[in-house]
Design a protein around this motif. Structure first.
Motif, PDB file in Angstrom:
ATOM      1  N   ALA A  74       0.841  -1.196   0.000  1.00 21.81           N
ATOM      2  CA  ALA A  74       0.000   0.000   0.000  1.00 21.81           C
ATOM      3  C   ALA A  74       0.878   1.248   0.000  1.00 21.81           C
ATOM      4  O   ALA A  74       1.879   1.323   0.714  1.00 21.81           O
ATOM      5  CB  ALA A  74      -0.922   0.013   1.221  1.00 21.81           C
ATOM      6  N   GLY A  75       0.490   2.223  -0.821  1.00 25.23           N
ATOM      7  CA  GLY A  75       1.267   3.453  -0.887  1.00 25.23           C
ATOM      8  C   GLY A  75       2.654   3.245  -1.430  1.00 25.23           C
ATOM      9  O   GLY A  75       3.584   3.988  -1.116  1.00 25.23           O
ATOM     10  N   ALA A  76       2.819   2.219  -2.270  1.00 30.06           N
ATOM     11  CA  ALA A  76       4.148   1.849  -2.758  1.00 30.06           C
ATOM     12  C   ALA A  76       4.783   2.976  -3.564  1.00 30.06           C
ATOM     13  O   ALA A  76       4.115   3.703  -4.277  1.00 30.06           O
ATOM     14  CB  ALA A  76       4.055   0.591  -3.625  1.00 30.06           C
ATOM     15  N   SER A  77       6.096   3.087  -3.438  1.00 33.99           N
ATOM     16  CA  SER A  77       6.838   4.080  -4.215  1.00 33.99           C
ATOM     17  C   SER A  77       7.060   3.561  -5.627  1.00 33.99           C
ATOM     18  O   SER A  77       6.762   2.412  -5.954  1.00 33.99           O
ATOM     19  CB  SER A  77       8.200   4.351  -3.564  1.00 33.99           C
ATOM     20  OG  SER A  77       9.034   3.215  -3.696  1.00 33.99           O
ATOM     21  N   ALA A  78       7.610   4.409  -6.454  1.00 33.33           N
ATOM     22  CA  ALA A  78       7.883   4.018  -7.838  1.00 33.33           C
ATOM     23  C   ALA A  78       8.922   2.911  -7.925  1.00 33.33           C
ATOM     24  O   ALA A  78       9.016   2.226  -8.939  1.00 33.33           O
ATOM     25  CB  ALA A  78       8.347   5.237  -8.631  1.00 33.33           C
ATOM     26  N   ARG A  79       9.696   2.709  -6.855  1.00 27.34           N
ATOM     27  CA  ARG A  79      10.723   1.672  -6.862  1.00 27.34           C
ATOM     28  C   ARG A  79      10.215   0.333  -6.358  1.00 27.34           C
ATOM     29  O   ARG A  79      10.962  -0.640  -6.314  1.00 27.34           O
ATOM     30  CB  ARG A  79      11.905   2.117  -5.980  1.00 27.34           C
ATOM     31  CG  ARG A  79      12.723   3.237  -6.558  1.00 27.34           C
ATOM     32  CD  ARG A  79      13.428   2.823  -7.834  1.00 27.34           C
ATOM     33  NE  ARG A  79      14.314   1.675  -7.639  1.00 27.34           N
ATOM     34  CZ  ARG A  79      14.829   0.950  -8.609  1.00 27.34           C
ATOM     35  NH1 ARG A  79      14.515   1.212  -9.870  1.00 27.34           N
ATOM     36  NH2 ARG A  79      15.634  -0.050  -8.363  1.00 27.34           N
ATOM     37  N   ALA A  80       8.945   0.262  -5.992  1.00 29.90           N
ATOM     38  CA  ALA A  80       8.402  -0.996  -5.481  1.00 29.90           C
ATOM     39  C   ALA A  80       8.256  -2.003  -6.612  1.00 29.90           C
ATOM     40  O   ALA A  80       8.054  -1.636  -7.769  1.00 29.90           O
ATOM     41  CB  ALA A  80       7.048  -0.750  -4.826  1.00 29.90           C
ATOM     42  N   PRO A  81       8.358  -3.306  -6.296  1.00 29.98           N
ATOM     43  CA  PRO A  81       8.145  -4.310  -7.339  1.00 29.98           C
ATOM     44  C   PRO A  81       6.696  -4.295  -7.803  1.00 29.98           C
ATOM     45  O   PRO A  81       5.812  -3.774  -7.121  1.00 29.98           O
ATOM     46  CB  PRO A  81       8.480  -5.626  -6.621  1.00 29.98           C
ATOM     47  CG  PRO A  81       8.285  -5.337  -5.171  1.00 29.98           C
ATOM     48  CD  PRO A  81       8.668  -3.901  -4.995  1.00 29.98           C
ATOM     49  N   ALA A  82       6.458  -4.847  -8.980  1.00 32.84           N
ATOM     50  CA  ALA A  82       5.093  -4.886  -9.497  1.00 32.84           C
ATOM     51  C   ALA A  82       4.205  -5.738  -8.611  1.00 32.84           C
ATOM     52  O   ALA A  82       4.646  -6.714  -8.004  1.00 32.84           O
ATOM     53  CB  ALA A  82       5.107  -5.453 -10.923  1.00 32.84           C
ATOM     54  N   ASP A  83       2.928  -5.350  -8.534  1.00 32.26           N
ATOM     55  CA  ASP A  83       1.944  -6.172  -7.839  1.00 32.26           C
ATOM     56  C   ASP A  83       1.777  -7.486  -8.590  1.00 32.26           C
ATOM     57  O   ASP A  83       2.149  -7.626  -9.752  1.00 32.26           O
ATOM     58  CB  ASP A  83       0.592  -5.461  -7.810  1.00 32.26           C
ATOM     59  CG  ASP A  83       0.600  -4.212  -6.940  1.00 32.26           C
ATOM     60  OD1 ASP A  83       1.611  -3.953  -6.271  1.00 32.26           O
ATOM     61  OD2 ASP A  83      -0.423  -3.503  -6.937  1.00 32.26           O
ATOM     62  N   ARG A  84       1.167  -8.452  -7.901  1.00 31.29           N
ATOM     63  CA  ARG A  84       0.812  -9.715  -8.526  1.00 31.29           C
ATOM     64  C   ARG A  84      -0.698  -9.895  -8.440  1.00 31.29           C
ATOM     65  O   ARG A  84      -1.278  -9.802  -7.355  1.00 31.29           O
ATOM     66  CB  ARG A  84       1.507 -10.889  -7.826  1.00 31.29           C
ATOM     67  CG  ARG A  84       3.037 -10.793  -7.758  1.00 31.29           C
ATOM     68  CD  ARG A  84       3.657 -10.943  -9.132  1.00 31.29           C
ATOM     69  NE  ARG A  84       5.103 -11.117  -9.034  1.00 31.29           N
ATOM     70  CZ  ARG A  84       5.987 -10.171  -9.331  1.00 31.29           C
ATOM     71  NH1 ARG A  84       5.582  -8.973  -9.734  1.00 31.29           N
ATOM     72  NH2 ARG A  84       7.277 -10.403  -9.240  1.00 31.29           N
ATOM     73  N   ILE A  85      -1.331 -10.151  -9.560  1.00 31.33           N
ATOM     74  CA  ILE A  85      -2.734 -10.552  -9.567  1.00 31.33           C
ATOM     75  C   ILE A  85      -2.750 -12.070  -9.479  1.00 31.33           C
ATOM     76  O   ILE A  85      -2.202 -12.751 -10.351  1.00 31.33           O
ATOM     77  CB  ILE A  85      -3.443 -10.077 -10.848  1.00 31.33           C
ATOM     78  CG1 ILE A  85      -3.458  -8.547 -10.911  1.00 31.33           C
ATOM     79  CG2 ILE A  85      -4.867 -10.629 -10.900  1.00 31.33           C
ATOM     80  CD1 ILE A  85      -4.016  -7.994 -12.219  1.00 31.33           C
ATOM     81  N   ILE A  86      -3.350 -12.598  -8.423  1.00 36.06           N
ATOM     82  CA  ILE A  86      -3.371 -14.044  -8.195  1.00 36.06           C
ATOM     83  C   ILE A  86      -4.793 -14.544  -8.402  1.00 36.06           C
ATOM     84  O   ILE A  86      -5.733 -14.082  -7.749  1.00 36.06           O
ATOM     85  CB  ILE A  86      -2.870 -14.395  -6.782  1.00 36.06           C
ATOM     86  CG1 ILE A  86      -1.449 -13.841  -6.573  1.00 36.06           C
ATOM     87  CG2 ILE A  86      -2.891 -15.898  -6.566  1.00 36.06           C
ATOM     88  CD1 ILE A  86      -0.897 -14.073  -5.189  1.00 36.06           C
ATOM     89  N   VAL A  87      -4.956 -15.483  -9.313  1.00 33.19           N
ATOM     90  CA  VAL A  87      -6.271 -15.972  -9.711  1.00 33.19           C
ATOM     91  C   VAL A  87      -6.625 -17.256  -8.974  1.00 33.19           C
ATOM     92  O   VAL A  87      -5.768 -18.113  -8.737  1.00 33.19           O
ATOM     93  CB  VAL A  87      -6.289 -16.221 -11.236  1.00 33.19           C
ATOM     94  CG1 VAL A  87      -7.603 -16.856 -11.670  1.00 33.19           C
ATOM     95  CG2 VAL A  87      -6.065 -14.910 -11.989  1.00 33.19           C
ATOM     96  N   ASN A  88      -7.883 -17.381  -8.600  1.00 35.64           N
ATOM     97  CA  ASN A  88      -8.437 -18.640  -8.123  1.00 35.64           C
ATOM     98  C   ASN A  88      -9.099 -19.298  -9.328  1.00 35.64           C
ATOM     99  O   ASN A  88     -10.207 -18.920  -9.706  1.00 35.64           O
ATOM    100  CB  ASN A  88      -9.466 -18.387  -7.021  1.00 35.64           C
ATOM    101  CG  ASN A  88     -10.201 -19.658  -6.602  1.00 35.64           C
ATOM    102  OD1 ASN A  88      -9.909 -20.751  -7.082  1.00 35.64           O
ATOM    103  ND2 ASN A  88     -11.164 -19.502  -5.701  1.00 35.64           N
ATOM    104  N   PRO A  89      -8.449 -20.253  -9.976  1.00 32.46           N
ATOM    105  CA  PRO A  89      -8.990 -20.794 -11.227  1.00 32.46           C
ATOM    106  C   PRO A  89     -10.331 -21.480 -11.062  1.00 32.46           C
ATOM    107  O   PRO A  89     -11.101 -21.568 -12.018  1.00 32.46           O
ATOM    108  CB  PRO A  89      -7.895 -21.775 -11.687  1.00 32.46           C
ATOM    109  CG  PRO A  89      -7.162 -22.141 -10.437  1.00 32.46           C
ATOM    110  CD  PRO A  89      -7.204 -20.915  -9.565  1.00 32.46           C
ATOM    111  N   GLU A  90     -10.635 -21.950  -9.858  1.00 34.13           N
ATOM    112  CA  GLU A  90     -11.902 -22.643  -9.640  1.00 34.13           C
ATOM    113  C   GLU A  90     -13.075 -21.670  -9.676  1.00 34.13           C
ATOM    114  O   GLU A  90     -14.095 -21.927 -10.321  1.00 34.13           O
ATOM    115  CB  GLU A  90     -11.846 -23.401  -8.313  1.00 34.13           C
ATOM    116  CG  GLU A  90     -10.803 -24.512  -8.322  1.00 34.13           C
ATOM    117  CD  GLU A  90     -10.653 -25.191  -6.972  1.00 34.13           C
ATOM    118  OE1 GLU A  90     -11.540 -25.021  -6.108  1.00 34.13           O
ATOM    119  OE2 GLU A  90      -9.643 -25.911  -6.782  1.00 34.13           O
ATOM    120  N   SER A  91     -12.958 -20.544  -8.998  1.00 37.68           N
ATOM    121  CA  SER A  91     -14.033 -19.551  -9.011  1.00 37.68           C
ATOM    122  C   SER A  91     -14.038 -18.754 -10.301  1.00 37.68           C
ATOM    123  O   SER A  91     -15.105 -18.437 -10.848  1.00 37.68           O
ATOM    124  CB  SER A  91     -13.884 -18.602  -7.808  1.00 37.68           C
ATOM    125  OG  SER A  91     -14.083 -19.291  -6.606  1.00 37.68           O
TER     126      SER A  91
END
Length: 398
Positions: free
Chosen positions: A227-244
């Motif tokens: 939260a409130g990550a700076s420009a130097r933060a690593p990219a977020d990850r979108i994690i999928v629940n393949p079942e839903s």
């Protein structure tokens, strides 16, 4: 006198020897084994980064194998390193705590860090890794669940385990539509690309989150990030629940990916001051924007409450968004946040909605953040806005 001098010299020698053993201020000397293990981990990291199976095997025992290295074959790594944070040795065995830092080429501006626990043994004076696992309740990494398959989109990188290439290409197509849609809504002050992780199952998703699977049953996807990550933060990850995710229709799948992509885009402006009704409501607003779906279709649980005379007294609280609670309560929380953001966009305009979101996030703490943004951006008060929101619910759902 001569004898006394010899005794003094002996005492001095003993004192010098003692100092050399314990170090300054009486602290024990550093166990050089820790330095040796750090060097082993440095070689292991270089082997991973350069896909050097022989060098990787040389840092571990036969039991450790090269499975993880093989599972990483398609992951485009730009950096990989270990930093020892703790070391506990008993003879020729040791346990090391370390931070694994890795960066995906073209997506992470800074290394993503994962806490690891490694077991090692020493044979003929050389340390070897026996196992390398998540520390405590830390999350797993995708490649620990199996060989990673990679699909590159125009604006996305999709990494999957136990998924076909065609399935992963489907995720990439949805993400590639989501990214420009979010940029049109939010603006371009973000990376403009997403990393999507697709494990084999719900259990795999839970492992990537370091959580119990029961808490995410029925949740199609989540986004991790600072939260409130700076420009130097690593990219977020979108994690999928393949079942839903797999049971959703075409619109639902696109809404979910656009919703999660919105979280990636807004992350730097989403802080401890941002209530969940705003962050989740805005992501849903962006996800449904242009879908043509009426409020009664998007907010069925809240419609039921309004029709039954159970109009909410106030905006959803953070606690209402808990995944492990009442499913209907959770749905009403998301729907209420969506309608609050939709109200702002309808009454004050999309530009003001974005300004309001940023103004809330810029506040240093939760207390007073929404109140100040309502006053400065929308020129209203919490009481007035809540009343307008309740009227909006009646008009849209009653």
């Amino acid at each position: 006198m001569a004898g006394r001098g010899r005794v003094s010299g002996a005492v001095a020698s003993c004192v010098l020897l003692l100092v050399s053993l314990v170090g300054c201020a009486g602290h024990p000397a550093r166990d050089t084994a820790a330095d040796a293990v750090q060097r082993v981990l440095d070689r292991r990291a270089a082997a991973v980064l350069h896909r050097d199976a022989a060098a990787y095997r040389a840092t571990g025992t036969e039991a450790a194998g090269t499975t993880s290295l093989g599972n990483l074959r398609e992951v485009p790594l730009a950096a990989w390193s270990y930093r020892l944070t703790g070391f506990h040795r008993t003879g020729d065995t040791a346990t090391a705590d370390a931070d694994l830092g890795y960066r995906i080429e073209g997506y992470d501006r800074a290394p993503l860090t994962a806490a690891r626990t490694l077991r090692l043994t020493r044979d003929e004076g050389r340390w070897h890794v026996v196992s390398d696992r998540p520390a405590g309740k830390a999350a797993e990494q995708l490649w620990e669940q199996g060989p990673v398959r990679t699909v590159r989109g125009e604006h996305s990188l999709v990494l999957g385990v136990g998924q076909s290439a065609e399935t992963l290409r489907g995720y990439a197509r949805l993400a590639d539509r989501a990214v420009p849609a979010v940029s049109r809504t939010w603006g371009t002050d973000w990376s403009g690309h997403v990393v999507v992780l697709v494990p084999k199952s719900l259990d795999g998703m839970a492992g990537l989150l370091g959580a119990a699977a029961s808490g995410y049953r029925g949740i199609a996807a989540v986004t991790t990030g600072e939260a409130g990550a700076s420009a130097r933060a690593p990219a977020d990850r979108i994690i999928v629940n393949p079942e839903s995710y797999g049971v959703l229709g075409a619109l639902g799948r696109q809404v979910v990916l656009t919703h999660e992509t919105t979280h990636v885009a807004t992350r730097a402006h989403t802080t401890a001051a941002t209530p969940l009704w705003l962050s989740e409501g805005y992501a849903d607003w962006a996800g449904y924007l242009g879908s043509g779906r009426p409020a009664t279709e998007v907010a069925p649980e809240l419609e039921r409450a309004v029709v039954d005379g159970r109009l909410p007294a106030g905006l959803p609280e953070d606690a209402d968004f808990g995944f492990t609670g009442d499913a209907a309560r959770l749905a009403r929380a998301y729907e209420g946040g969506w309608l609050a953001c939709r109200l702002i966009a309808d009454r004050w305009g999309e530009v003001r909605l974005n300004e309001f979101y940023r103004a809330v996030g810029e506040h240093r703490q939760r207390a007073g953040a929404v109140e100040a943004a309502l006053r400065d951006v929308l020129h209203t008060s919490p009481e007035e806005f809540t009343g307008q929101w309740r009227d909006y619910l009646r008009a849209q759902l009653g």
